[in-house]
Design a protein around this motif. Sequence first.
Motif, PDB file in Angstrom:
ATOM      1  N   ASN A  38       0.857  -1.187   0.000  1.00  0.00           N
ATOM      2  CA  ASN A  38       0.000   0.000   0.000  1.00  0.00           C
ATOM      3  C   ASN A  38       0.896   1.241   0.000  1.00  0.00           C
ATOM      4  O   ASN A  38       1.292   1.716   1.064  1.00  0.00           O
ATOM      5  N   CYS A  41       0.672   4.494   2.305  1.00  0.00           N
ATOM      6  CA  CYS A  41       1.004   4.471   3.734  1.00  0.00           C
ATOM      7  C   CYS A  41       2.335   3.776   3.982  1.00  0.00           C
ATOM      8  O   CYS A  41       2.982   4.013   4.996  1.00  0.00           O
ATOM      9  N   ASP A  43       2.551   0.339   3.899  1.00  0.00           N
ATOM     10  CA  ASP A  43       2.282  -1.001   4.450  1.00  0.00           C
ATOM     11  C   ASP A  43       2.663  -2.066   3.428  1.00  0.00           C
ATOM     12  O   ASP A  43       2.331  -1.945   2.255  1.00  0.00           O
ATOM     13  N   CYS A  68       1.124   0.009   9.369  1.00  0.00           N
ATOM     14  CA  CYS A  68       0.418   0.706  10.436  1.00  0.00           C
ATOM     15  C   CYS A  68      -0.526  -0.252  11.161  1.00  0.00           C
ATOM     16  O   CYS A  68      -0.801  -1.358  10.691  1.00  0.00           O
ATOM     17  N   SER A  71      -3.597  -1.576   9.050  1.00  0.00           N
ATOM     18  CA  SER A  71      -3.343  -2.594   8.030  1.00  0.00           C
ATOM     19  C   SER A  71      -3.048  -3.946   8.668  1.00  0.00           C
ATOM     20  O   SER A  71      -3.542  -4.981   8.209  1.00  0.00           O
ATOM     21  N   ARG A 126      -7.204   6.016   5.284  1.00  0.00           N
ATOM     22  CA  ARG A 126      -6.967   4.763   6.001  1.00  0.00           C
ATOM     23  C   ARG A 126      -7.692   3.574   5.380  1.00  0.00           C
ATOM     24  O   ARG A 126      -7.420   2.424   5.737  1.00  0.00           O
ATOM     25  N   CYS A 129      -5.453   1.128   3.843  1.00  0.00           N
ATOM     26  CA  CYS A 129      -4.748   0.306   4.835  1.00  0.00           C
ATOM     27  C   CYS A 129      -5.612  -0.896   5.215  1.00  0.00           C
ATOM     28  O   CYS A 129      -5.139  -2.029   5.256  1.00  0.00           O
TER      29      CYS A 129
HETATM   30 ZN    ZN Z   1      -1.428   1.943   6.654  1.00  0.00          ZN
END
Ligand code: ZN
Length: 159
Positions: A38, A41, A43, A68, A71, A126, A129
Motif C-alpha cells: 500500500n 502508507c 504497508d 500501520c 493494516s 486509512r 490500509c
Molecule cells: Zn497503513
Amino acid sequence: MSLDNLRDLYQQVILERYKKPRNRGLTDPIHHQQKGHNPSCGDTIELTLKMDQAGDRIEEVKFEGEGCAISMASVDLMADALKGKTEAEALEMVEEFQSMMRGETEFPKELRKLNVMQGVAQFPVRIKCANLGWHTLKAAFELASDAQPADDFVSNESQ
Ligand code: ZN
C-alpha cells in the motif's frame, strides 16, 4: 452505547490485534502466496494460505509484513474470518468488505468482528490500509494460475 464509546472500542480491538496478532508467520505448506503493498502508507504484507486436503477450503491464513496498526489488525482479523471458507466464499467476502468500507453493508453476525474496520471508513486515507489484506487475498487466488513471480507485489494504489 454512544458513538464515541463505540469508536473507542473499535480502536481498542485494532490496537490489541496490532500488538498481539494471532496469525503471524507462514503456513506450512504454502498453497497460495502473495505479497501486497500500500504505497500511500507504506504497508507491506506477505500472505500465505494453506488449503484443506481436498484443496477446497482454506485451512489457515498467515501473514508477515510491516505497516500501520490498521493494516496489520485488518489482515489479522481477515485471517481468522477466512478459516473454513471456499475460494468463492473468500472472494465474496472481499466484495463485502469493500462494500462495507463504502458504508453500503455490514457483515453478518458470525463475522461481526470484521465490522470493527467500519470505524476506519470515516478516514478515507486509512481505507486503503484496511483493504490491503483483502486486496492481496484476491490477488493470491486470481494470480495463482498465471506465471506470476512470487516476489511481485500487488499494489492497491489503483483502487
Ligand atoms: Zn497503513
